[in-house]
Scaffold this active site. Sequence first.
Site, PDB file in Angstrom:
ATOM      1  N   GLU A 276       0.712  -1.174  -0.099  1.00  0.00           N
ATOM      2  CA  GLU A 276       0.071  -0.115  -0.065  1.00  0.00           C
ATOM      3  C   GLU A 276       0.801   1.274  -0.209  1.00  0.00           C
ATOM      4  O   GLU A 276       0.338   2.287  -0.458  1.00  0.00           O
ATOM      5  CB  GLU A 276      -1.020   0.117   1.281  1.00  0.00           C
ATOM      6  CG  GLU A 276      -2.307  -0.479   1.116  1.00  0.00           C
ATOM      7  CD  GLU A 276      -3.319  -0.467   2.067  1.00  0.00           C
ATOM      8  OE1 GLU A 276      -4.283  -0.992   2.090  1.00  0.00           O
ATOM      9  OE2 GLU A 276      -2.972   0.425   2.891  1.00  0.00           O
ATOM     10  N   HIS A 297       8.792 -26.595  -1.109  1.00  0.00           N
ATOM     11  CA  HIS A 297       8.318 -27.871  -1.678  1.00  0.00           C
ATOM     12  C   HIS A 297       7.157 -27.437  -2.465  1.00  0.00           C
ATOM     13  O   HIS A 297       6.439 -28.488  -3.140  1.00  0.00           O
ATOM     14  CB  HIS A 297       7.741 -28.970  -0.613  1.00  0.00           C
ATOM     15  CG  HIS A 297       8.950 -29.411   0.217  1.00  0.00           C
ATOM     16  ND1 HIS A 297       9.737 -30.682  -0.006  1.00  0.00           N
ATOM     17  CD2 HIS A 297       9.805 -28.664   1.137  1.00  0.00           C
ATOM     18  CE1 HIS A 297      10.731 -30.622   0.930  1.00  0.00           C
ATOM     19  NE2 HIS A 297      10.820 -29.629   1.409  1.00  0.00           N
ATOM     20  N   LYS A 411     -14.293   0.553  -3.551  1.00  0.00           N
ATOM     21  CA  LYS A 411     -15.045   0.947  -2.385  1.00  0.00           C
ATOM     22  C   LYS A 411     -16.333   1.699  -3.139  1.00  0.00           C
ATOM     23  O   LYS A 411     -17.288   1.155  -2.789  1.00  0.00           O
ATOM     24  CB  LYS A 411     -14.391   1.664  -1.271  1.00  0.00           C
ATOM     25  CG  LYS A 411     -13.662   1.031  -0.297  1.00  0.00           C
ATOM     26  CD  LYS A 411     -13.252   1.888   0.894  1.00  0.00           C
ATOM     27  CE  LYS A 411     -12.143   1.315   1.730  1.00  0.00           C
ATOM     28  NZ  LYS A 411     -11.376   2.105   2.710  1.00  0.00           N
TER      29      LYS A 411
HETATM   30  O1  PA5 Z   1      -3.741   0.981   5.859  1.00  0.00           O
HETATM   31  C1  PA5 Z   1      -4.794   1.484   5.602  1.00  0.00           C
HETATM   32  O2  PA5 Z   1      -5.141   2.651   5.673  1.00  0.00           O
HETATM   33  C2  PA5 Z   1      -6.087   0.581   5.223  1.00  0.00           C
HETATM   34  O3  PA5 Z   1      -5.751  -0.571   4.836  1.00  0.00           O
HETATM   35  C3  PA5 Z   1      -7.074   0.715   6.381  1.00  0.00           C
HETATM   36  O4  PA5 Z   1      -6.324   0.091   7.499  1.00  0.00           O
HETATM   37  C4  PA5 Z   1      -8.385  -0.305   5.959  1.00  0.00           C
HETATM   38  O5  PA5 Z   1      -8.883   0.130   4.619  1.00  0.00           O
HETATM   39  C5  PA5 Z   1      -9.350  -0.072   6.935  1.00  0.00           C
HETATM   40  O6  PA5 Z   1      -9.763   1.197   7.154  1.00  0.00           O
HETATM   41  P1  PA5 Z   1     -10.266   1.688   8.491  1.00  0.00           P
HETATM   42  O7  PA5 Z   1      -9.624   1.530   9.764  1.00  0.00           O
HETATM   43  O8  PA5 Z   1     -10.790   3.083   8.133  1.00  0.00           O
HETATM   44  O9  PA5 Z   1     -11.695   0.866   8.587  1.00  0.00           O
END
Ligand code: PA5
Length: 435
Positions: A276, A297, A411
């Site tokens: 990310e 393996h 989303k």
């Molecule tokens: O790293 C990030 O920002 C994302 O992976 C969030 O943690 C994930 O989308 C969950 O979001 P939230 O904590 O707002 O529910």
Amino acid sequence: MTFDSTHIRSFIPDDVYEATKKDVLKARAQLHEGTIKGSDYLGWLPGNPLSDETVDKIIAKADDLKKEIEVLVVIGIGGSYLGAKAAMDALSPYFNDESVEVIFAGHQISESYLSELIEYLKTKDFAINVISKSGTTTEPALAFRLLKRLLIEHVGPKTAQSLIVATTDPNQGALRALADQEGYETFDVPSDIGGRFSVFSAVGIFPMAVKGIDVKAFLKGAKTAATTYQKDAADAIDYATLRQSLYRTGKKIEILVTYEPKLKFTAEWWKQLFGESEGKDGRGLFVASAGFSTDLHSLGQMIQDGEKVFFETVISVEDPLAETRVPIDQKNLDGLNYLADRPVAWVNEKARIATQIAHVDGNVPNAHIALKELSAEAYGELLYFFCYVVALSGAASGVNPFDQPGVEAYKVNMFALLGKPGFEEAKKKLDAQKK
Ligand code: PA5
């Protein structure tokens, strides 16, 4: 913790390494000056973002809850669950774990999973820690709605209120509003810490404390690393430089290899952190993971002999904390007496070295992180090391390591398809595309 880059550095021409290192050093200067891209999200940089008072409050609530429950359900997705899950797996025993059972939910949308979980919880005393920074993420919101109802049916609304802890943004979002209105105990996800960097905040610390992990030692490890790296971050600079140098010379994939199955979820956490943070603007190393020797393996053939688009970063743990030696067998029918009296960890280490030699010979660059043991303190240091490296590496590649614009695309489409109010225009566009 030691970082050995010998078997990766030899794959990189000096001029590429030096030019990349300049970019990494510039990124490091910007990180500490607060001028790096995404500098509004540097709340994790000090290692321990919590005051002593907050840590004590978190531990006190965890201790209270532990007396009441058999199971804690942690509801969250992405950065709101991976750190806690990784730490619990790394720091808990494989068997005879007498601590509170922790079950995760809201990290996928499986009806089978939720139905079976509801059935399972019907006979358990349980509490819920719902974690969402935005407070609006569909997966955890859905799981929370279902499990909150179950808890209320189980113990009544008043007791349920005391068995729900919400971890969310201090000021905004649906979960903050809901928690305030329902009177739940809340912990903050600091506004300046993104999900994947949040393991050192209440997001990671509260569930870990319920599980019985020494969270003060974990935070101490992170804090010590942060203090050290302010002065001397040679290993982190080296790792960031090596990764980016290999990317610049054509490698496309980094495989995080672990020789300890307790670190399987650490690799999942690592994949989110690096994926990310760096996978954006059409760039970035793809991040994968493997557990050796198991995956030797399966993936072993591909790594040894396949197209050489990847490199490996290997984590090993020196001290298993519990010794088992190979027994002598007079009959020796299995032919293993040549290993008699050797600890199993010695065999595992030989497997690591043998694999490293084979892969390096097969043109797979191989970096090695050696942990002395899997203690809470060492683990805090390890996770901080990765957070620090990804900040340098991502910024050196030119991206903002602290945002995740790509996560939003699915989303919006999902909200449109689900008919969420406010997404009518997006739905029209999707319907038109289908025609
Ligand atoms: O790293 C990030 O920002 C994302 O992976 C969030 O943690 C994930 O989308 C969950 O979001 P939230 O904590 O707002 O529910």
